[in-house]
Write an enzyme that holds these catalytic residues in place. Structure first.
Site, short mmCIF file in Angstrom:
data_model
loop_
_atom_site.label_atom_id
_atom_site.label_comp_id
_atom_site.label_asym_id
_atom_site.label_seq_id
_atom_site.Cartn_x
_atom_site.Cartn_y
_atom_site.Cartn_z
N HIS A 1 0.76 -1.01 -0.07
CA HIS A 1 -0.04 0.09 0.07
C HIS A 1 0.78 1.11 0.08
CE1 HIS A 1 -2.70 2.85 1.46
NE2 HIS A 1 -3.72 2.14 1.66
N ASP B 1 3.47 -3.81 8.12
CA ASP B 1 2.00 -3.06 7.93
C ASP B 1 0.94 -4.14 8.35
OD1 ASP B 1 -0.28 -2.11 7.03
OD2 ASP B 1 0.39 -1.81 4.96
N GLN C 1 -4.17 -4.97 7.16
CA GLN C 1 -5.26 -5.98 6.71
C GLN C 1 -5.03 -7.37 7.31
OE1 GLN C 1 -7.68 -5.11 4.49
NE2 GLN C 1 -6.91 -3.16 3.94
N LYS D 1 -10.29 -0.36 10.85
CA LYS D 1 -10.63 -1.61 9.91
C LYS D 1 -10.74 -2.79 10.92
CE LYS D 1 -7.26 0.03 6.33
NZ LYS D 1 -8.18 0.53 5.29
N CYS E 1 -4.82 2.41 -3.66
CA CYS E 1 -3.57 2.89 -3.20
C CYS E 1 -2.37 2.12 -3.16
CB CYS E 1 -3.56 3.22 -1.66
SG CYS E 1 -5.13 4.45 -1.29
#
Lengths: 148, 412
Positions: free
Chosen positions: B123, B200, B203, B226, B366
């Site tokens: 991303h 990261d 997700q 999220k 993104c």
């Protein structure tokens, strides 16, 4: 059925322009060229203009995109040919107002066939798709004026 | 679906929303998730009963607010298997967390000639900060390639990560391909070469059990919104010794221990990073979201999403003209499904789905370098979460078929 609502946006004329776009090629010797990007989807559109005596004598575009951006570019290049740059500026501002749902005096006279894109006003997420070509043309014309 | 999973639909008022005369089918969970009443109530309750600034009042409300705010630090630490709540730094979200690692740790530890390694599936928030860091320090940015089915190419990783590598930063799960990356293996590789491992987790944390100790990573970032929490609140987790080495990036109230006329001593982590009044209500909302997820269990959530993918993936694949990006094996992926329909631009597809009440994302997500790598300008993306059902999956398939009919056969 939900898709009947969809036909409000994707009118037959719009679909036809997207499938068989007009002026979708490079110009031989363009005077002005502006490339713009739709930041939400990454689509790239390049508008080319030939301008003489403050009049657009030819207009074309290249690039790929969604139905709305393609149809809009196709209709716009049709409509601005033969218009003076002052007229094109008025058309761009009128188009922008129209797709944002504002009343535009003499809309059909001003924008011709492109006035069918008025339906975009009901689909706010797609306004940027519709205005991409017009913004590029506006920039190209500003460029031509600053070169004078 | 057991009872708990069944009943949870009632916890999300927004899922009853009517959109374009159709019941909402919310499949844009990779962008942000909906919030259960429990989270909304926690935020409301805080403002109605406990609202005060934290850490700086002797009065009762200040005490109550502080207890709740600091209590969430422990909850977060437990949630991701961290040793110590003092390793949990509150941020605006994943983007800010990754930026801080790059701007603080990166700027003070990298030199010209060092290498930063990312992958093609990152991303922009796990890419642009490293690009900037490379430009500022003279370090070199390198990319790990992907296999044909959209997995991280581990063989390539072994070539790209070398003794020159100072930082490896990867997503735990891709926001486009849905693929789950072998973080543990890459971390081992990074550590063998003396590099630190940044992850990261935006997700991943909402969708699967994550244990930062077991993964042995050095930094881990994720966002509250999220995972059923409010927007504007996320987490930077880092190993204590690394957080100690990092200079703060925001100076002001609350992050100091002593301020002189010309010099200031900072607090210890995490407080030295948290200048100014924090997003207290957001943190409390995040705490309620963690309670909610724990109540159901991340294992169950992961299984639920996998069952949905197992159900919907073959049906979507069977539609002629559909191309799906990322691994075909549901066990290697999350509930994120990116796809294109030949001859239909994803923007047009998403508008058509929206008319059926089905909310999906269309665009580059993104991840422009990944789009280029896949050779597409954009994709449509449906992403599932714990409150989605087989009916939602059926409605997605029906809406895609409707859209195909509309655009390709022109029947309307």
């Amino acid at each position: 059925m939900a898709l009947s609502k969809l036909s409000n946006l994707y009118r037959q004329v719009i679909m036809d322009h997207a499938k068989h776009p007009h002026n979708n090629h490079e110009l031989d010797r363009a005077d002005h060229e502006v490339e713009l990007r739709n930041p939400t989807c990454g689509d790239v559109l390049t508008i080319q203009l030939k301008i003489a005596d403050k009049t657009v004598i030819d207009a074309a575009y290249t690039g790929t995109g969604c139905t709305i951006s393609q149809a809009s570019a196709s209709m716009m290049t049709d409509q601005i040919k033969g218009k003076t740059i002052a007229e094109v500026e008025q058309m761009v501002l009128g188009f922008s107002d129209m797709v944002m749902g504002k009343d535009v005096p003499d809309q059909t006279k001003l924008l011709g066939e492109a006035s069918i894109l008025q339906s975009v006003a009901q689909f706010p997420a797609r306004i940027k798709c519709a205005t991409l070509a017009w913004k590029a043309a506006y920039q190209a014309i500003e460029e031509s004026e600053s070169n004078d | 679906m057991d009872n708990k999973m069944n009943n949870l639909l009632n916890d999300f008022p927004i899922l009853q929303e009517i959109v374009n005369d159709e019941k909402l089918v919310y499949l844009d969970n990779a962008a942000t998730t909906q919030k259960p009443r429990q989270v909304l109530d926690a935020i409301r309750n805080y403002y109605e009963h406990d609202n005060a600034n934290v850490h700086r009042g002797v009065h009762t409300l200040a005490q109550r607010a502080t207890e709740q705010f600091e209590g969430v630090r422990q909850k977060v630490a437990d949630f991701i298997g961290a040793n110590n709540p003092q390793e949990v730094v509150y941020t605006k979200g994943t983007t800010e967390a990754l930026n801080w690692i790059a701007a603080s740790y990166g700027r003070t530890h990298l030199h010209a000639g060092d290498e930063i390694v990312v992958s093609y599936m990152e991303h922009h928030s796990n890419l642009v900060p490293w690009q900037q860091l490379a430009l500022q320090t003279g370090a070199k940015l390198k990319y790990i390639g992907l296999t044909v089915d959209g997995q991280l190419d581990l063989k390539n990783a072994q070539q790209v990560i070398t003794d020159k590598t100072a930082i490896v930063s990867l997503c735990h799960a891709s926001n486009v391909l849905g693929v789950i990356n072998p973080i543990k293996q890459v971390t081992r590789l990074a550590h063998q070469h003396g590099a630190i491992m940044v992850v990261d987790g935006a997700q991943a944390v909402p969708h699967m059990p994550v244990d930062v100790k077991e993964l042995d990573v050095d930094f881990y970032a994720f966002s509250g919104h999220k995972m059923l929490g409010p927007t504007g609140c996320g987490i930077l987790w880092g190993k204590k010794e690394l957080l100690n080495e990092m200079p703060p990036l925001e100076f002001g109230g609350e992050m100091i221990s002593n301020v002189g006329l010309y010099q200031t001593d900072f607090k210890a982590p995490p407080y030295k990073f948290e200048g100014g009044t924090q997003n207290i209500a957001g943190v409390i909302g995040l705490g309620a979201a963690i309670d909610y997820l724990n109540e159901i269990g991340l294992d169950k959530i992961m299984k639920h999403e996998r069952r949905l993918v197992e159900y919907v993936l073959p049906q979507l694949t069977a539609i002629q003209g559909i191309e799906i990006y990322g691994p075909k094996d549901p066990r290697q992926r999350t509930g994120v499904l990116s796809f294109n329909l030949t001859g239909v631009h994803p923007h047009d597809l998403a508008s058509a789905l929206d008319m059926d009440g089905v909310a999906v994302r269309a665009g580059h997500h993104c991840a422009q370098p990944l789009m280029k790598y896949l050779g597409v300008s954009a994709t449509a993306r449906a992403s599932f979460y714990l409150y989605n059902t087989q009916t939602d999956a059926d409605l997605l398939i029906r809406a895609v078929l409707d859209a195909k009919e509309f655009f390709l056969n022109g029947s309307f």
